[in-house]
Design an enzyme around this catalytic site. Structure first.
Site, PDB file in Angstrom:
ATOM      1  N   ASP A 261      -0.304   5.790  12.021  1.00 34.48           N
ATOM      2  CA  ASP A 261      -0.500   6.238  10.649  1.00 34.48           C
ATOM      3  C   ASP A 261       0.196   7.598  10.564  1.00 34.48           C
ATOM      4  O   ASP A 261       0.525   8.218  11.580  1.00 34.48           O
ATOM      5  CB  ASP A 261      -1.988   6.339  10.266  1.00 34.48           C
ATOM      6  CG  ASP A 261      -2.166   6.348   8.739  1.00 34.48           C
ATOM      7  OD1 ASP A 261      -1.183   6.608   8.013  1.00 34.48           O
ATOM      8  OD2 ASP A 261      -3.297   6.104   8.269  1.00 34.48           O
TER       9      ASP A 261
HETATM   10  C1  NOJ Z   1      -1.663   7.520   5.235  1.00 37.10           C
HETATM   11  C2  NOJ Z   1      -2.397   6.260   4.910  1.00 37.10           C
HETATM   12  O1  NOJ Z   1      -3.599   6.201   5.645  1.00 37.10           O
HETATM   13  C3  NOJ Z   1      -1.581   5.008   5.203  1.00 37.10           C
HETATM   14  O2  NOJ Z   1      -2.283   3.890   4.727  1.00 37.10           O
HETATM   15  C4  NOJ Z   1      -0.225   5.101   4.580  1.00 37.10           C
HETATM   16  O3  NOJ Z   1       0.519   3.936   4.859  1.00 37.10           O
HETATM   17  C5  NOJ Z   1       0.489   6.346   5.097  1.00 37.10           C
HETATM   18  N1  NOJ Z   1      -0.296   7.525   4.770  1.00 37.10           N
HETATM   19  C6  NOJ Z   1       1.895   6.507   4.541  1.00 37.10           C
HETATM   20  O4  NOJ Z   1       1.829   6.871   3.212  1.00 37.10           O
END
Ligand code: NOJ
Length: 733
Positions: A261
């Protein structure tokens, strides 16, 4: 390598390229698909420099490319600048894309065809704008905490239902030649402290609840898995040996790559050695703290990370690219391309068929050309500032169609309840009056004398980086926003035929609303995205009979759920007993149970038959993507006859709940292990067939470290909800 071998490889690459020209209709399935992809990847790997390899596994840094995640192009193998883009319901930051329904709405249809089509259409859009990897679906969070801010991005709180929806979505997305990234892996159930907290759950709970839909994802050949922000048992998810190498790669046999993530990585060596394959976005949000890139290079040269591990990361990433046929004729990135096609049809169908009718007294619905109708509430009309006025939907103003955060997208348009009701009222010659406010002042005048008064109320939530009206992601309470209870009370006092429409990210406590005698109907309209009003009119006027069923329990009191957002670490002490499993175990009466939903017609259930070829004991099959091969074999078939016994056409979601024999360790009283949605004309009968796989009748035995089918008599309950059981039977293993 001999010249002859090289020529053969080149020819093979050409053939692969040719077939990839066409958008693939069938998602690659089975281990064979990965084998071919891995051999192409291994061949490409041989041509790469060490720097190429480091580039393939490290994002270019935050905000340094066209997509939320990017890696550099590698010209020698025609590898593009890889584009990874949110999110689970469509192309984030796209300007002419479809705002698909959130996962929670798709799940509430219990319609695998619509869920599959949603995936296919999303895949077509991501491909159309040149995105290689769609950052979705999101079966994590599962939703064990009713207050969790991001539950609406996933498919509801039952792992079986979530697993089926996850698999259909991934197969749909990947059939368009787009890599799906299933997230957030794992035990990421709340927004508060998500980047610091540790979640720990026992082995059985992990397997039977949280890992379950990820196993479906791997079985559907998902290209990549996103590790979550939180720690698991004290170790960050993105450097957790047990979670990444142990559970995902060894036990589930995952052949693709693990991507962080965003900014969820905390180390160079541990992350590499414990199973991470791609670092995103490659830096922190200020461009600093680059944990791979040059740092990984020196870790490999000094032997702290084996060369073979780096090669494995690269091979996995390239294999996913070959698996989806992205090595030929892939469109270049253009997030402004218009890729909508006819996809709004799927949005409308899911927005409509995911509506759950909770209450309908005195035949309040469907509406029959009323002469006077009143519509109440600020959420009846589109946001007056514009439907995309709040970035990442960071406000709850006007008609609500999705929650907020990285999982939201721009609407191409939004049909509000008012827009659609007005069109219908004009056609019918109905007088429609609107009270476009959540204040009770003056509402009695607007609604009194109307044949029916429709009140629209909402509850919103989202990802914790945005705060909306003091709500920092997770929901502080389960009441409606904006004076909803008082508004309904005022309307119901002045109109004895009040219809409450709820647009919500998750359960709200309805007791105050139900206490008003004037409330005749409650229409749980969920999160309908851009087709909000159209879907509502379809149901309110009976153009389609409602057929959605709840994918979470609606409790009488918040405390009844037995789980809360925690401040600190979460030990998941409730274990297997979440949502209906908890209500059943503790004998707590819910207001509306998991799986509940009314129709304009009635259904009769008859003739349950169950046959089994299952054998007791642990699974013994070889590991294929998804785990032991025999876990995926169908071993029990249950059938039941369902008849539409009412006056109008409709659809019924028949549900099968299983009770494990007494030889199994203490388990939830019943667990969803099958469902079938039957569309039946008035008077028509059909057969609901439930095929249970070995995994569906097993429990996880932590001692043996395997799924085990217990010996004895299994209870089979088939019904219209988790509590409206119409037929019972059994089979013995
Ligand atoms: C954080 C989020 O938890 C995730 O779901 C997302 O894909 C990423 N940011 C990228 O934006």
């Amino acid at each position: 390598m001999t010249l002859q071998a090289l020529v053969l490889l080149a020819a093979a690459a050409l053939v692969q390229g040719e077939t990839a020209n066409k958008v693939r209709r069938d998602a690659p399935r089975g281990p064979e698909a990965w084998e071919a992809a891995h051999s192409s990847a291994a061949a490409a790997l041989a041509k790469l420099s060490q720097q190429d390899k480091i580039n393939i596994v490290t994002g270019v840094g935050w905000d340094k490319g066209p997509c939320v995640g990017n890696t550099p192009a590698i010209r020698s193998i025609n590898y593009p600048q890889l584009c990874l883009q949110d999110g689970p319901l469509g192309v984030r930051f796209g300007s002419s894309i479809t705002a698909f329904t959130p996962g929670i709405q798709a799940a509430a249809t219990w319609d695998t065809d619509l869920i599959r089509q949603r995936g296919e259409y999303m895949g077509a859009e991501f491909r159309g704008v040149g995105v290689h990897s769609q950052l979705g679906p999101a079966p994590g969070p599962l939703g064990k905490i009713a207050h969790g801010g991001r539950n609406w991005e996933g498919f509801g709180v039952d792992p079986y239902l979530s697993g089926i929806a996850t698999a259909q979505t991934i197969e749909g997305i990947q059939s368009a030649g787009v890599q799906a990234t299933v997230k957030h892996y794992i035990l990421n159930e709340q927004e508060l402290n998500r980047e610091t907290m540790s979640s720990s759950a026992d082995d059985r709970t992990i397997h039977e609840l949280y890992l379950w839909p990820f196993a479906d994802a791997v079985h559907s050949n998902v290209a990549s898995v996103m590790c979550s922000y939180n720690k698991i048992n004290g170790t960050w998810a993105c450097e957790n040996e047990h979670v990444l190498n142990g559970l995902l790669k060894d036990e589930l046999g995952f052949p693709g790559y693990v991507v962080t993530d965003w900014n969820a990585q905390h180390s160079t060596n541990d992350a590499a050695n414990n199973g991470l394959d791609m670092s995103m976005p490659g830096s922190d949000y200020n461009g600093g703290n680059v944990l791979w890139g040059p740092a990984l290079n020196s870790a490999v040269s000094s032997g702290r990370v084996p060369q073979s591990r780096l090669d494995d990361m690269v091979e996995r990433i390239l294999a996913a690219w070959y698996l989806l046929g992205q090595d030929a004729n892939y469109p270049s990135v253009n997030l402004n391309a218009n890729v909508q096609g006819n996809h709004k049809e799927n949005v409308r169908a899911i927005a409509r068929d995911g509506i759950v009718l909770l209450k309908n007294d005195d035949g309040a619905l469907p509406l029959q050309k009323p002469s006077k109708l009143a519509l109440v509430g600020s959420h009846s009309v589109a946001n007056p500032q514009g439907v995309n006025a709040c970035p990442d939907k960071g406000c709850n103003t006007g008609a609500l169609g999705m929650g907020w955060g990285s999982g939201s997208v721009n609407y191409p348009y939004l049909v509000s309840p008012y827009d659609a009701l007005k069109a219908r009222a004009d056609a019918d010659g109905t007088t429609l009056s609107l009270h476009n406010s959540d204040q009770t002042n003056g509402v009695a005048n607007v609604v009194s004398g109307a044949d029916a008064a429709i009140v629209v109320i909402t509850a919103d939530s989202g990802e914790g980086y945005i705060t909306v009206e003091g709500v920092v992601g997770d929901r502080p309470h389960l009441d409606p926003w904006h004076n909803g209870n008082e508004l309904v009370k005022a309307v119901a006092a002045a109109n004895k035929n009040t219809i409450v429409v709820v647009h919500s990210v998750g359960p709200i406590i309805l007791e105050n609303i139900l206490a008003n005698e004037g409330v005749k109907a409650i229409v749980w309209a969920g999160l309908p995205s851009q087709e909000n009003g159209n879907a509502l009119v379809d149901i309110l006027y009976g153009l389609t009979s409602p057929s959605g069923k709840l994918v979470y329990t609606i409790a009488k009191r918040e405390e009844d759920y037995g789980t809360r957002v925690v401040n600190g670490d979460d030990s998941f002490s409730e274990g297997l007993f979440i949502d209906y499993r908890h209500f059943d175990q503790e004998k707590i009466e819910p207001r509306y149970e998991f799986g509940f939903g009314l129709s304009y017609t009635t259904f009769e259930y008859a003739d349950l038959e169950a046959t089994s070829t299952a054998t007791a004991g642990p699974a013994t099959g070889e590991t294929i993507p998804g785990g032991a091969a025999d876990l995926w074999e169908e071993v029990v078939t249950v059938t039941a006859s369902i008849t539409n016994s009412g006056e109008v056409d409709g659809a019924e979601v028949a549900q099968l709940y299983l009770t494990l024999p007494s030889s199994a360790p203490p388990s939830p009283p019943k667990q969803l292990r099958g469902f079938a949605k039957l569309k039946l004309a008035a008077g028509e009968s059909g057969t609901a067939t439930f095929n249970l796989r070995r995994r569906d009748i097993s429990y996880w035995d932590s001692g043996v470290g395997q799924w085990v089918v217990p010996e004895g008599e299994f209870g089979v309950s088939v019904g219209a909800s988790s509590r409206d059981i119409r037929l019972t039977g059994s089979f013995t293993v």
